[in-house]
Motif scaffolding. Structure first.
Motif, PDB file in Angstrom:
ATOM      1  N   LEU A  70      -2.809   0.987   9.975  1.00 19.26           N
ATOM      2  CA  LEU A  70      -2.214   0.817  11.303  1.00 19.26           C
ATOM      3  C   LEU A  70      -3.016   1.541  12.378  1.00 19.26           C
ATOM      4  CD1 LEU A  70       1.561   1.121  10.386  1.00 19.26           C
ATOM      5  CD2 LEU A  70       0.278  -0.959  10.911  1.00 19.26           C
ATOM      6  N   GLU A  71      -3.500   2.735  12.074  1.00 18.84           N
ATOM      7  CA  GLU A  71      -4.323   3.476  13.038  1.00 18.84           C
ATOM      8  C   GLU A  71      -5.656   2.774  13.278  1.00 18.84           C
ATOM      9  OE1 GLU A  71      -4.516   7.446  11.518  1.00 18.84           O
ATOM     10  OE2 GLU A  71      -2.406   7.822  11.981  1.00 18.84           O
ATOM     11  N   ALA A  72      -6.237   2.212  12.225  1.00 19.19           N
ATOM     12  CA  ALA A  72      -7.507   1.489  12.387  1.00 19.19           C
ATOM     13  C   ALA A  72      -7.323   0.262  13.275  1.00 19.19           C
ATOM     14  CB  ALA A  72      -8.053   1.086  11.024  1.00 19.19           C
ATOM     15  N   ASN A  73      -6.171  -0.393  13.168  1.00 20.89           N
ATOM     16  CA  ASN A  73      -5.904  -1.566  14.000  1.00 20.89           C
ATOM     17  C   ASN A  73      -5.680  -1.200  15.460  1.00 20.89           C
ATOM     18  OD1 ASN A  73      -6.159  -3.585  12.094  1.00 20.89           O
ATOM     19  ND2 ASN A  73      -4.060  -3.361  11.389  1.00 20.89           N
ATOM     20  N   GLU A  74      -5.389   0.029  15.749  1.00 18.01           N
ATOM     21  CA  GLU A  74      -5.197   0.489  17.131  1.00 18.01           C
ATOM     22  C   GLU A  74      -6.509   0.888  17.795  1.00 18.01           C
ATOM     23  OE1 GLU A  74      -2.387   0.514  19.022  1.00 18.01           O
ATOM     24  OE2 GLU A  74      -1.511  -0.605  17.355  1.00 18.01           O
ATOM     25  N   THR A  75      -7.574   1.013  17.015  1.00 18.66           N
ATOM     26  CA  THR A  75      -8.880   1.403  17.538  1.00 18.66           C
ATOM     27  C   THR A  75      -9.513   0.219  18.258  1.00 18.66           C
ATOM     28  OG1 THR A  75      -9.185   2.898  15.674  1.00 18.66           O
ATOM     29  CG2 THR A  75     -11.154   2.326  16.926  1.00 18.66           C
ATOM     30  N   GLN A  76      -9.940   0.445  19.477  1.00 16.15           N
ATOM     31  CA  GLN A  76     -10.558  -0.621  20.259  1.00 16.15           C
ATOM     32  C   GLN A  76     -11.932  -0.955  19.684  1.00 16.15           C
ATOM     33  OE1 GLN A  76     -10.856   0.248  24.400  1.00 16.15           O
ATOM     34  NE2 GLN A  76     -11.493  -1.806  24.933  1.00 16.15           N
ATOM     35  N   ARG A  77     -12.208  -2.239  19.571  1.00 18.04           N
ATOM     36  CA  ARG A  77     -13.506  -2.672  19.066  1.00 18.04           C
ATOM     37  C   ARG A  77     -14.577  -2.435  20.131  1.00 18.04           C
ATOM     38  NH1 ARG A  77     -13.246  -8.614  17.010  1.00 18.04           N
ATOM     39  NH2 ARG A  77     -13.324  -8.820  19.248  1.00 18.04           N
ATOM     40  N   PRO A  78     -15.795  -2.161  19.701  1.00 13.45           N
ATOM     41  CA  PRO A  78     -16.864  -1.966  20.692  1.00 13.45           C
ATOM     42  C   PRO A  78     -17.205  -3.278  21.393  1.00 13.45           C
ATOM     43  CG  PRO A  78     -17.760  -1.930  18.465  1.00 13.45           C
ATOM     44  CD  PRO A  78     -16.263  -2.001  18.334  1.00 13.45           C
ATOM     45  N   PHE A  85       0.828  -1.199   0.000  1.00  8.71           N
ATOM     46  CA  PHE A  85       0.000   0.000   0.000  1.00  8.71           C
ATOM     47  C   PHE A  85       0.865   1.253   0.000  1.00  8.71           C
ATOM     48  CE2 PHE A  85      -2.320  -3.250   2.534  1.00  8.71           C
ATOM     49  CZ  PHE A  85      -3.386  -3.462   1.664  1.00  8.71           C
ATOM     50  N   SER A  86       0.218   2.372  -0.256  1.00  5.15           N
ATOM     51  CA  SER A  86       0.931   3.651  -0.153  1.00  5.15           C
ATOM     52  C   SER A  86       1.176   3.959   1.325  1.00  5.15           C
ATOM     53  CB  SER A  86       0.103   4.775  -0.786  1.00  5.15           C
ATOM     54  OG  SER A  86      -1.052   5.029  -0.007  1.00  5.15           O
ATOM     55  N   VAL A  87       2.021   4.936   1.595  1.00  3.59           N
ATOM     56  CA  VAL A  87       2.331   5.303   2.979  1.00  3.59           C
ATOM     57  C   VAL A  87       1.072   5.761   3.701  1.00  3.59           C
ATOM     58  CG1 VAL A  87       3.618   6.910   4.433  1.00  3.59           C
ATOM     59  CG2 VAL A  87       4.727   5.872   2.451  1.00  3.59           C
ATOM     60  N   SER A  88       0.248   6.570   3.043  1.00  2.00           N
ATOM     61  CA  SER A  88      -0.967   7.069   3.702  1.00  2.00           C
ATOM     62  C   SER A  88      -1.957   5.929   3.979  1.00  2.00           C
ATOM     63  CB  SER A  88      -1.628   8.173   2.880  1.00  2.00           C
ATOM     64  OG  SER A  88      -2.087   7.666   1.641  1.00  2.00           O
ATOM     65  N   GLU A  89      -2.082   4.983   3.042  1.00  2.00           N
ATOM     66  CA  GLU A  89      -2.971   3.836   3.271  1.00  2.00           C
ATOM     67  C   GLU A  89      -2.435   2.945   4.395  1.00  2.00           C
ATOM     68  OE1 GLU A  89      -4.972   2.901  -1.051  1.00  2.00           O
ATOM     69  OE2 GLU A  89      -2.869   2.344  -0.752  1.00  2.00           O
ATOM     70  N   THR A  90      -1.125   2.768   4.432  1.00  2.00           N
ATOM     71  CA  THR A  90      -0.527   1.969   5.502  1.00  2.00           C
ATOM     72  C   THR A  90      -0.763   2.621   6.854  1.00  2.00           C
ATOM     73  OG1 THR A  90       1.169   1.113   4.009  1.00  2.00           O
ATOM     74  CG2 THR A  90       1.633   0.995   6.374  1.00  2.00           C
TER      75      THR A  90
END
Length: 90
Positions: free
Chosen positions: A17-25, A8-13
């Motif tokens: 990575l930020e989405a994976n750090e978000t706690q699931r409800p 992926f591009s740097v922005s997509e990566t």
């Protein structure tokens, strides 16, 4: 991370990575053989759980925002009135 940067591009990566750090409800599935969602919600609210029904698409789901008690150790949980379950599994 190298794999993601190669794929992926740097922005997509970074977005990934930020989405994976978000706690699931935290979501609960009511065991309708033992109680109704409305009754379960009222019991848990009285114990200090801040929750809402998941949405119109589910008649059994509850979304937990926060709780003053351990959500996996309430008397209702021990009695089998609900289970911790991802909303995608309802």
């Amino acid at each position: 991370v190298r794999y993601f940067l190669d794929t992926f591009s740097v922005s997509e990566t970074m977005e990934l990575l930020e989405a994976n750090e978000t706690q699931r409800p935290v979501t609960l599935r009511t065991n309708t053989l033992k109680c109704r969602r409305r009754e379960l919600a009222a019991s848990l609210i009285n114990r200090g759980v801040n929750l809402d029904p998941i949405g119109k698409w589910s008649k059994v789901g509850l979304l937990v925002y926060d709780s003053r008690v351990p959500i996996g150790a309430t008397p209702e949980y021990m009695a089998g009135q609900y289970m911790l379950q991802s909303a995608s599994s309802f």
